[in-house]
Design a protein around this motif. Sequence first.
Motif, mmCIF file in Angstrom:
data_model
loop_
_atom_site.group_PDB
_atom_site.id
_atom_site.type_symbol
_atom_site.label_atom_id
_atom_site.label_comp_id
_atom_site.label_asym_id
_atom_site.label_seq_id
_atom_site.Cartn_x
_atom_site.Cartn_y
_atom_site.Cartn_z
ATOM 1 N N HIS A 82 0.850 -1.203 0.000
ATOM 2 C CA HIS A 82 0.000 0.000 0.000
ATOM 3 C C HIS A 82 0.880 1.246 0.000
ATOM 4 O O HIS A 82 1.397 1.650 1.032
ATOM 5 C CB HIS A 82 -0.936 0.016 1.218
ATOM 6 C CG HIS A 82 -1.948 1.123 1.173
ATOM 7 N ND1 HIS A 82 -3.217 0.977 1.684
ATOM 8 C CD2 HIS A 82 -1.900 2.382 0.675
ATOM 9 C CE1 HIS A 82 -3.898 2.103 1.504
ATOM 10 N NE2 HIS A 82 -3.105 2.978 0.909
ATOM 11 N N HIS A 84 1.472 5.284 -2.161
ATOM 12 C CA HIS A 84 1.046 6.271 -3.161
ATOM 13 C C HIS A 84 2.344 6.784 -3.772
ATOM 14 O O HIS A 84 2.997 7.660 -3.226
ATOM 15 C CB HIS A 84 0.217 7.371 -2.507
ATOM 16 C CG HIS A 84 -1.016 6.809 -1.866
ATOM 17 N ND1 HIS A 84 -2.131 6.511 -2.592
ATOM 18 C CD2 HIS A 84 -1.257 6.404 -0.599
ATOM 19 C CE1 HIS A 84 -3.037 5.968 -1.793
ATOM 20 N NE2 HIS A 84 -2.531 5.896 -0.581
ATOM 21 N N LYS A 174 -9.393 0.290 -7.083
ATOM 22 C CA LYS A 174 -9.414 0.706 -5.667
ATOM 23 C C LYS A 174 -10.604 1.633 -5.443
ATOM 24 O O LYS A 174 -10.759 2.644 -6.121
ATOM 25 C CB LYS A 174 -8.104 1.434 -5.327
ATOM 26 C CG LYS A 174 -8.209 2.503 -4.251
ATOM 27 C CD LYS A 174 -7.674 2.071 -2.894
ATOM 28 C CE LYS A 174 -7.779 3.181 -1.853
ATOM 29 N NZ LYS A 174 -6.637 4.044 -1.787
ATOM 30 N N HIS A 228 -6.923 -0.937 4.242
ATOM 31 C CA HIS A 228 -6.597 -0.342 5.539
ATOM 32 C C HIS A 228 -7.357 -1.128 6.592
ATOM 33 O O HIS A 228 -8.375 -1.727 6.283
ATOM 34 C CB HIS A 228 -7.171 1.083 5.668
ATOM 35 C CG HIS A 228 -6.424 2.134 4.965
ATOM 36 N ND1 HIS A 228 -5.127 2.451 5.268
ATOM 37 C CD2 HIS A 228 -6.790 2.984 3.986
ATOM 38 C CE1 HIS A 228 -4.741 3.435 4.487
ATOM 39 N NE2 HIS A 228 -5.729 3.772 3.695
ATOM 40 N N ASP A 322 1.149 2.647 3.418
ATOM 41 C CA ASP A 322 0.459 3.874 2.994
ATOM 42 C C ASP A 322 1.462 5.016 2.819
ATOM 43 O O ASP A 322 1.165 6.188 3.086
ATOM 44 C CB ASP A 322 -0.654 4.285 3.955
ATOM 45 C CG ASP A 322 -1.812 4.979 3.240
ATOM 46 O OD1 ASP A 322 -1.681 5.277 2.035
ATOM 47 O OD2 ASP A 322 -2.838 5.240 3.889
ATOM 48 N N ASN A 325 2.005 9.417 2.874
ATOM 49 C CA ASN A 325 1.256 10.143 3.899
ATOM 50 C C ASN A 325 2.174 10.599 5.032
ATOM 51 O O ASN A 325 3.235 10.013 5.241
ATOM 52 C CB ASN A 325 0.157 9.246 4.470
ATOM 53 C CG ASN A 325 -1.056 9.211 3.561
ATOM 54 O OD1 ASN A 325 -1.720 10.227 3.376
ATOM 55 N ND2 ASN A 325 -1.318 8.060 2.974
HETATM 56 ZN ZN LIG Z 1 -3.568 5.074 0.932
#
Ligand SMILES: [Zn+2]
Length: 596
Positions: A82, A84, A174, A228, A322, A325
Amino acid sequence: MKPTLQRLFLCAAICASPAAFAIPTLVQDVRLFDGKATHAHRSVLFDRGLIVDADFKGAAPAGSRVVNGAGRTLLPGLIDAHTHAFRAQELPVLFGVTTQIDMFSDVAMMQKAKQEMAQGGNHAHADLFSAGTLVTVPHGHGTQFGLAIPTITGPEQAQSFVDARIAEGSDFIKIVMESGYGFPSLDLATAKAVIEAAHRRGKLAVVHIGNEKDARAVLEAGADGLVHLFPGTSADAGGLAALARSKNAFVIPTFTVLESMAGWRGDDLLANPAFASLLDKDGQAPLKARFANTAQPDRLLAPKAVAKAMLDAGAPLLAGTDAGNPGTQYGASMHRELAALVDAGLTPAQALAAATSVPAQVFKLGRRGRIEKGYKADLLLVDGDPTADIRATRRIVEVWKDGASANGLRDAQRQQVAKTVEQGGKALALPRDGRISEFSTQQLASPFGMGWGPSTDSFVGGKSSVVLAAGPALADGQVPLAIAAKVAPGLPFAWAGVAFMPGKAPMQATDLSAAKVVRFRARGDGKTYQLIAMSEGVRIPAAKSFAATPEWTEVSIPFSALKGLDPTAVTMLGFNAGPQPGDYRFEIADVRLLAE
Ligand SMILES: [Zn+2]
């Protein structure tokens, strides 16, 4: 064989890149975690980007490079399930992450990454599998990042929307079900239609959820996985796990970002000199940031319980950070995620499988994530035994991507970072009196930086507005700035006010660590206002409230009261009305940054 023109071009492309230099390599006498099982003593031979023999016996082949594996463990390159991946593409490989599963980023970036992979010689970057554009409603979660994206409003659009994503190159679909933060959310009927549309095309449909209710609903609707878990103090972990198991669904808990949301960190990766030496100030900033400014470690109880219950129920768990972030960094954070999975109850070997063979299998990533003959030679060699102590993954000896050593890349990065550290540490020299407000009726000047300007929620889709007006001068000659703000309803974090940017470009980080206090005078309609401050890598500003009473009052706010702020990388200070809707009027004057 006659060299064809095409061959010559291929050689020119590969031979020109030093990172691509790959020779037959034998890692000898090493402990092997092959993605599923551990073997105490093996030798592994790889060549031309592929594993030739995962249990090599005999003498090293002529011309091969021999790497001593004694006391070390060889693992498949890590797969971050996961991320970005819209920036810092150079980082993952440096930390042993050789594949990223991207859960939403820029389509053009995704297409470029895929082109690089198809051409071969993608040794410096992790391979990328991507959702491309996520599936959300107009103004829904996912639309706030400044990227213009298509959105969906009803089930009847599901198939054409999914087909358009596949045409752009999305490897899977997604979906965002997020009713928190005040964003509108996709409804369940549309989510279900999108899941079915993806399945009709043979694609996985995975879902971002923010709470237990949505998690159950999308699993019932046929989602292949939750990307998540949700923060919280309690959950029906057993029920959710049983449901996931019965639906053959997997889960990517993303503890790294959940810790950021809980304002609490399981451990500090930057305390590890080997990691810090690979990250310059910009690279370290996201790891210093976090989503929440106050620590609420209890919010990790629910995701930990659910992860453990999933494991016990036999539902696949995947390691994902993730990254992209606040509180995360590409590559580096995988080592925290692995440890967090162990904290949640996985054995170290189960955590390693969650970062290698399991995501490769679940996302159908081909021959990777295992160390077997014919699999990709994406490899990570570490000191010690991470199957006994998961933190051994941080003792990186060498990384190979498609059989090419990343040693050169890692050395170059360390040198680059060392150079910026030598040059760095230069805090901006503040004006003698510390004053940053040089207001006149003609202009809102400042002694440095972009200076002063209106700031509202309009750039994230809000409808608030503000009018700034300077003057007339006060008795001591200081010209105040009047801020008439209209805060519109609609966003949970609505604001309108005035911002000061210390950098030469918008939101450029500036080292303001020579200052310890922001001091200014304020007066106004008696309402409460916010001094906010942002530093690089942070999306949620640090804030401290102050009252604007009808009489001028001096306000002093120490940087230390702005929780989460990195004074060495400040991008913006703001004086804001909000978030309650309404009309506001206040003035500020004589704003100073003081060493006090
Ligand atoms: Zn994410």
